[in-house]
Design a protein around this motif. Structure first.
Motif, PDB file in Angstrom:
ATOM      1  N   GLN A   1      -0.359  -3.905  -6.696  1.00 27.58           N
ATOM      2  CA  GLN A   1       0.771  -3.628  -7.489  1.00 27.58           C
ATOM      3  C   GLN A   1       1.766  -3.843  -7.094  1.00 27.58           C
ATOM      4  N   TYR A   2       1.958  -3.458  -5.206  1.00 35.40           N
ATOM      5  CA  TYR A   2       3.224  -3.790  -4.757  1.00 35.40           C
ATOM      6  C   TYR A   2       3.861  -4.836  -4.516  1.00 35.40           C
ATOM      7  N   PHE A   3       2.356  -5.584  -4.259  1.00 32.77           N
ATOM      8  CA  PHE A   3       3.264  -6.954  -4.303  1.00 32.77           C
ATOM      9  C   PHE A   3       3.054  -7.750  -5.139  1.00 32.77           C
ATOM     10  N   MET A   4       2.005  -8.130  -6.174  1.00 36.30           N
ATOM     11  CA  MET A   4       1.358  -8.735  -7.428  1.00 36.30           C
ATOM     12  C   MET A   4       2.669  -9.239  -8.398  1.00 36.30           C
TER      13      MET A   4
ATOM     14  N   VAL B   1     -11.378 -16.419  -2.479  1.00 34.60           N
ATOM     15  CA  VAL B   1     -10.160 -17.540  -1.974  1.00 34.60           C
ATOM     16  C   VAL B   1      -9.463 -16.409  -1.280  1.00 34.60           C
ATOM     17  N   PRO B   2      -9.483 -16.180  -0.095  1.00 35.19           N
ATOM     18  CA  PRO B   2      -8.337 -15.216   0.480  1.00 35.19           C
ATOM     19  C   PRO B   2      -6.701 -15.102   0.323  1.00 35.19           C
ATOM     20  N   PHE B   3      -6.152 -14.745   0.017  1.00 35.58           N
ATOM     21  CA  PHE B   3      -4.681 -15.355  -0.153  1.00 35.58           C
ATOM     22  C   PHE B   3      -3.483 -14.831   0.547  1.00 35.58           C
ATOM     23  N   ARG B   4      -3.911 -13.459   1.432  1.00 33.98           N
ATOM     24  CA  ARG B   4      -3.010 -12.138   2.133  1.00 33.98           C
ATOM     25  C   ARG B   4      -3.661 -11.586   2.557  1.00 33.98           C
ATOM     26  N   GLN B   5      -2.859 -10.376   3.821  1.00 36.87           N
ATOM     27  CA  GLN B   5      -3.257  -9.894   4.370  1.00 36.87           C
ATOM     28  C   GLN B   5      -3.350  -8.654   3.596  1.00 36.87           C
ATOM     29  N   ASN B   6      -4.434  -7.685   4.607  1.00 37.57           N
ATOM     30  CA  ASN B   6      -4.982  -6.778   3.596  1.00 37.57           C
ATOM     31  C   ASN B   6      -4.556  -5.450   4.692  1.00 37.57           C
ATOM     32  N   ARG B   7      -3.378  -4.609   5.335  1.00 35.28           N
ATOM     33  CA  ARG B   7      -3.298  -3.667   6.573  1.00 35.28           C
ATOM     34  C   ARG B   7      -4.067  -2.101   6.026  1.00 35.28           C
ATOM     35  N   LEU B   8      -4.622  -1.798   6.788  1.00 36.46           N
ATOM     36  CA  LEU B   8      -5.111   0.051   5.929  1.00 36.46           C
ATOM     37  C   LEU B   8      -4.475   0.459   7.274  1.00 36.46           C
ATOM     38  N   VAL B   9      -3.428   1.744   7.351  1.00 33.18           N
ATOM     39  CA  VAL B   9      -3.134   2.283   8.125  1.00 33.18           C
ATOM     40  C   VAL B   9      -2.529   3.915   8.198  1.00 33.18           C
ATOM     41  N   ALA B  10      -2.602   4.692   9.286  1.00 27.31           N
ATOM     42  CA  ALA B  10      -2.620   5.785   8.509  1.00 27.31           C
ATOM     43  C   ALA B  10      -2.137   6.669   8.892  1.00 27.31           C
ATOM     44  N   VAL B  11      -1.007   7.412   7.822  1.00 28.34           N
ATOM     45  CA  VAL B  11       0.344   8.018   8.029  1.00 28.34           C
ATOM     46  C   VAL B  11       0.136   9.537   7.936  1.00 28.34           C
TER      47      VAL B  11
ATOM     48  N   ARG C   1      -0.737  -1.095   3.908  1.00 28.62           N
ATOM     49  CA  ARG C   1       0.720  -0.428   4.660  1.00 28.62           C
ATOM     50  C   ARG C   1       1.990  -0.963   3.718  1.00 28.62           C
ATOM     51  N   GLU C   2       1.568  -2.343   2.578  1.00 22.65           N
ATOM     52  CA  GLU C   2       2.531  -2.187   1.503  1.00 22.65           C
ATOM     53  C   GLU C   2       2.800  -0.820   0.765  1.00 22.65           C
TER      54      GLU C   2
ATOM     55  N   CYS D   1       3.436   1.999   1.187  1.00 26.50           N
ATOM     56  CA  CYS D   1       4.258   2.739   2.384  1.00 26.50           C
ATOM     57  C   CYS D   1       4.907   2.057   2.489  1.00 26.50           C
ATOM     58  N   ASP D   2       5.344   0.814   2.813  1.00 21.29           N
ATOM     59  CA  ASP D   2       6.547   0.156   3.072  1.00 21.29           C
ATOM     60  C   ASP D   2       7.883   1.182   2.943  1.00 21.29           C
ATOM     61  N   ASP D   3       8.643   1.665   1.623  1.00 20.62           N
ATOM     62  CA  ASP D   3       9.512   2.280   1.243  1.00 20.62           C
ATOM     63  C   ASP D   3       9.487   3.228   2.073  1.00 20.62           C
ATOM     64  N   ASP D   4       8.466   4.608   1.882  1.00 17.39           N
ATOM     65  CA  ASP D   4       8.596   5.969   2.564  1.00 17.39           C
ATOM     66  C   ASP D   4       8.291   5.103   4.099  1.00 17.39           C
ATOM     67  N   LEU D   5       7.923   4.113   4.700  1.00 16.17           N
ATOM     68  CA  LEU D   5       8.198   4.300   6.051  1.00 16.17           C
ATOM     69  C   LEU D   5       9.739   3.309   6.784  1.00 16.17           C
ATOM     70  N   GLU D   6      10.118   3.090   5.565  1.00 12.09           N
ATOM     71  CA  GLU D   6      11.423   2.441   6.169  1.00 12.09           C
ATOM     72  C   GLU D   6      11.882   3.515   6.057  1.00 12.09           C
ATOM     73  N   ALA D   7      12.111   4.485   5.266  1.00  8.09           N
ATOM     74  CA  ALA D   7      13.482   5.140   4.498  1.00  8.09           C
ATOM     75  C   ALA D   7      12.828   6.682   5.479  1.00  8.09           C
ATOM     76  N   GLY D   8      11.869   6.773   6.423  1.00  9.29           N
ATOM     77  CA  GLY D   8      11.519   7.355   7.727  1.00  9.29           C
ATOM     78  C   GLY D   8      10.205   9.261   6.493  1.00  9.29           C
TER      79      GLY D   8
END
Length: 302
Positions: free
Chosen positions: A110-113, A165-175, A249-250, A252-259
């Protein structure tokens, strides 16, 4: 008995019936259709009287379809799909892409669609898009029942009846929150990471299943898990110091960029997967669904 009696069935009855099937609830169907629950119940009852068979039954407190209900759902979905296809084909004759696109989207997508949908709608302003956000288990059920034109999901089951069909990378990160003891540490072993409280989604979550497969394959398990109801509540829990999490990762982008959050360098992470667009192989895509499928999977020339 002759099937001519079905000619007295109305599209309104059919739409209400299919909405109850989808929502598995008279009250939720009424809310979706902006009707009262008695009005929805009355339309379903009229349909049952026309057919001469009950369409729904209760198993415990859960609404379920009877064999007659399952037959009517298949016929109703087929009829609505054919009517939608005809509407789109008629619009194409006028040189316009028009119709409704129904999407089932796993919650992490839902964060990129919305950006992808907005780009498509700018090119085709006559198209109405309906996006329903759900977890992985709900998306699988939706696929089995062919509720939506297309499904966006990460873990596609090994099923030859599905085309994807795959169309976008999905990365799971530890936060973690910035003041967590592991923040700023170099390489963290998976065992050490799992020693801290872990915030997780519900069992039907795809991202939870992927991370579980990682630590279970190494014979490990978290010392303590707390299950929260959504990605947003998990991020809020991490920010509040309730624990660590493994998230897309997508998301969490806002929280990561804001620190407000930081990523951790953990053994085996990030987990790299792909987002896929999926539909039943036997189901013919409508012109609108085919156009959106192409927009997602075929790179634009420039």
């Amino acid at each position: 008995m002759s099937t001519a009696y079905l000619s007295r069935l109305t599209l309104r009855q059919l739409r209400i019936f299919l909405t109850v099937c989808q929502q598995e609830s008279y009250s939720r169907a009424a809310e979706e259709l902006a009707l009262t629950q008695p009005a929805v119940s009355a339309q379903v009852r009229n349909l049952e009287e026309l057919i001469g068979e009950p369409l729904f039954d209760y198993v415990g407190r859960r609404l379920s379809l009877t064999p007659a209900g399952q037959a009517m759902r298949r016929a109703g979905q087929d009829l609505m799909q054919r009517l939608g296809q005809a509407e789109m084909e008629l619009a194409e004759l006028r040189g316009v892409m028009q119709g409704t696109l129904s999407l089932a989207v796993e919650s992490s997508a839902q964060y990129f669609m919305p950006d992808r949908i907005a780009a498509f709608c700018r090119r085709h302003p006559e198209v109405e898009v309906r996006m329903r956000v759900m977890n992985h288990g709900e998306a699988l059920k939706s696929l089995r029942e062919e509720r939506h034109d297309l499904t966006i999901m990460g873990l596609v089951p090994d099923d030859r009846r599905l085309s994807f069909v795959p169309f976008r990378q999905n990365r799971l990160v530890a936060v973690a929150r910035p003041d967590h003891p592991l923040a700023g540490v170099g390489d963290v072993s998976l065992n050490r990471f799992l020693a801290f409280p872990l915030l997780v989604r519900e069992p039907g979550s795809g991202s939870r299943r992927v991370f579980e497969a990682l630590y279970q394959s190494r014979g490990l398990r978290p010392r303590r898990c707390q299950q929260l109801g959504s990605l947003e509540s998990i991020k809020a829990g991490v920010r509040a110091g309730l624990g660590l999490a493994v998230l897309p990762r997508e998301a969490c982008d806002d929280d990561l960029e804001a620190g407000r959050l930081v990523t951790l360098i953990v053994e085996g992470l990030p987990l790299k997967r792909s987002w896929c667009v999926v539909h039943p192989r036997a189901r013919q895509l409508t012109p609108v669904a085919e156009a959106f499928f192409q927009a997602l999977t075929v790179p634009e020339r420039g």
